[in-house]
Design an enzyme around this catalytic site. Sequence first.
Site, PDB file in Angstrom:
ATOM      1  N   TYR A   1     -10.910  -1.438   2.008  1.00 12.32           N
ATOM      2  CA  TYR A   1     -10.757  -1.507   0.519  1.00 12.32           C
ATOM      3  C   TYR A   1     -12.401  -1.833   0.169  1.00 12.32           C
ATOM      4  O   TYR A   1     -12.914  -2.376   0.125  1.00 12.32           O
ATOM      5  CB  TYR A   1     -10.047  -3.214  -0.315  1.00 12.32           C
ATOM      6  CG  TYR A   1      -7.894  -2.696   0.815  1.00 12.32           C
ATOM      7  CD1 TYR A   1      -7.358  -2.349  -0.636  1.00 12.32           C
ATOM      8  CD2 TYR A   1      -8.277  -3.587   1.399  1.00 12.32           C
ATOM      9  CE1 TYR A   1      -6.083  -2.443   0.025  1.00 12.32           C
ATOM     10  CE2 TYR A   1      -6.714  -3.778   1.485  1.00 12.32           C
ATOM     11  CZ  TYR A   1      -5.553  -3.035   0.420  1.00 12.32           C
ATOM     12  OH  TYR A   1      -4.510  -3.037   1.960  1.00 12.32           O
TER      13      TYR A   1
ATOM     14  N   SER B   1      -1.464   3.925   0.457  1.00 12.15           N
ATOM     15  CA  SER B   1      -1.534   5.254   1.294  1.00 12.15           C
ATOM     16  C   SER B   1      -0.742   6.035   0.819  1.00 12.15           C
ATOM     17  O   SER B   1      -1.171   7.234   0.324  1.00 12.15           O
ATOM     18  CB  SER B   1      -1.862   4.478   2.817  1.00 12.15           C
ATOM     19  OG  SER B   1      -3.120   4.186   2.947  1.00 12.15           O
TER      20      SER B   1
ATOM     21  N   ARG C   1      -5.056  -2.964   6.533  1.00 11.78           N
ATOM     22  CA  ARG C   1      -5.297  -1.639   7.039  1.00 11.78           C
ATOM     23  C   ARG C   1      -5.722  -1.510   8.564  1.00 11.78           C
ATOM     24  O   ARG C   1      -6.884  -1.869   8.494  1.00 11.78           O
ATOM     25  CB  ARG C   1      -5.832  -1.631   5.552  1.00 11.78           C
ATOM     26  CG  ARG C   1      -5.845  -1.163   4.883  1.00 11.78           C
ATOM     27  CD  ARG C   1      -6.268  -0.666   3.826  1.00 11.78           C
ATOM     28  NE  ARG C   1      -5.527   0.509   2.667  1.00 11.78           N
ATOM     29  CZ  ARG C   1      -5.642   1.308   1.272  1.00 11.78           C
ATOM     30  NH1 ARG C   1      -6.669   1.556   1.362  1.00 11.78           N
ATOM     31  NH2 ARG C   1      -4.453   1.799   0.627  1.00 11.78           N
TER      32      ARG C   1
ATOM     33  N   GLN D   1      -0.461   1.512   9.671  1.00 11.89           N
ATOM     34  CA  GLN D   1      -1.044   3.010   9.306  1.00 11.89           C
ATOM     35  C   GLN D   1       0.298   3.354   8.864  1.00 11.89           C
ATOM     36  O   GLN D   1       0.805   4.016   7.640  1.00 11.89           O
ATOM     37  CB  GLN D   1      -1.702   4.212  10.521  1.00 11.89           C
ATOM     38  CG  GLN D   1      -3.192   3.626   9.993  1.00 11.89           C
ATOM     39  CD  GLN D   1      -4.084   5.047  10.688  1.00 11.89           C
ATOM     40  OE1 GLN D   1      -3.452   6.082  11.396  1.00 11.89           O
ATOM     41  NE2 GLN D   1      -5.290   4.736  10.324  1.00 11.89           N
TER      42      GLN D   1
ATOM     43  N   ASP E   1       1.723   2.000   5.377  1.00  9.77           N
ATOM     44  CA  ASP E   1       1.357   1.583   4.565  1.00  9.77           C
ATOM     45  C   ASP E   1       1.461   2.461   3.563  1.00  9.77           C
ATOM     46  O   ASP E   1       1.398   3.134   2.683  1.00  9.77           O
ATOM     47  CB  ASP E   1      -0.361   2.048   4.483  1.00  9.77           C
ATOM     48  CG  ASP E   1      -1.628   2.051   4.169  1.00  9.77           C
ATOM     49  OD1 ASP E   1      -1.318   1.085   2.825  1.00  9.77           O
ATOM     50  OD2 ASP E   1      -2.545   1.497   3.836  1.00  9.77           O
TER      51      ASP E   1
END
Length: 374
Positions: free
Chosen positions: A226, A131, A120, A125, A128
């Site tokens: 996390y 997400s 992360r 991003q 991901d």
Amino acid sequence: MKIGALQEPSFENRVSITPDVIDALQKLGFTVQVESKAGEKAYYSDADYEKAGAKILSRNEILKDSDLIISIHPIDPDSAKQIPKDKIYIGTLSPLAFPQKTKELASFGAKIFSMDTIPRITRAQSMDVLSSQATVSGYKAVLLAAANYSRFFPMLTTAAGTITPARVLILGAGVAGLQAIATARRLGAVVDVFDTRPEVKEQCMSLGAKFVEVEGAADASKSGGYAVEQTEDYKNKQKEAIAKFAEKADIIITTALIPGKKAPVLITKEMVNSMRKGSVIVDMAAMNGGNCEYTENDKTVVQNGVKIIGDSNLPSSQPMDASKMYAKNILNFLKIFVNKEKQFSINMEDEIINTCLIAESGNIRHKGILSLLS
């Protein structure tokens, strides 16, 4: 280089590659091959793929003829056996939750990348998948709760009297939790949210939620975004705080997961029994044991008039957009392998590639998985 997208297991409605990313993949130098009917449950027909420039092939042809094979869920052992050892397999494998299954998959020899191990960091991003799919989960969890709730969500003033708004408690303010806050607020609910990370307070409040603070949480700043294991003292304080809000809550949405560990129990049997009849709990951590003591994965349990819905695969219920988001993550991931001359190479000095390559030549190389196996 040929990319092959496989059809998912029968319980899954999503697909890993959608027609809208095929042109971009071709511009990177890839030829795209899709298993026949792979996109049907996500409302993408074989004709849609062919129109976008993909070839439609059988599963066996995909496995034998593709240089790079993509799926969402781990493929079955019979399919894995057909992938040549010098080829690449990309999926969302939950290796920290299922290390033994990952070891079995790795034994067939292909290079294996797991999309849910992407670090992360800012550069990652757009790749991901956790997400992007959590966005879907957070949204759908609230709609699922609303559909099963015995009352209205918003405050309503009618000729028959005033209906008070629902009180929603959200446990975990990650991507799923924040989307759940936004959705519940749009529906008119009063929202309380709890998270072990005090730095997310401002985000929660900006969406219109009240943030429940419990002092003494372990520092999660170095955990890569996390959640981390908490001390027993903190867990006791946490339990007391949650119990007070759970008793008043009409809806509870739970999202708390710790990679490689059983989901923490945040909603005890006593808390459930203190809730009023007709209330609903949606547990998104069901696959890892659940955040509620009564949770059963893929089941709805009714206890003392409270519905506890265990569902860890909510993105499958919104397959068209969830698939689009997943496919965009895959596209952005593959871009880091291709240079300006459209040559594909695996650069192990790239942090993202090095972290996501969990197995090669039959051996697990991911430290977290190796630790769990030992």
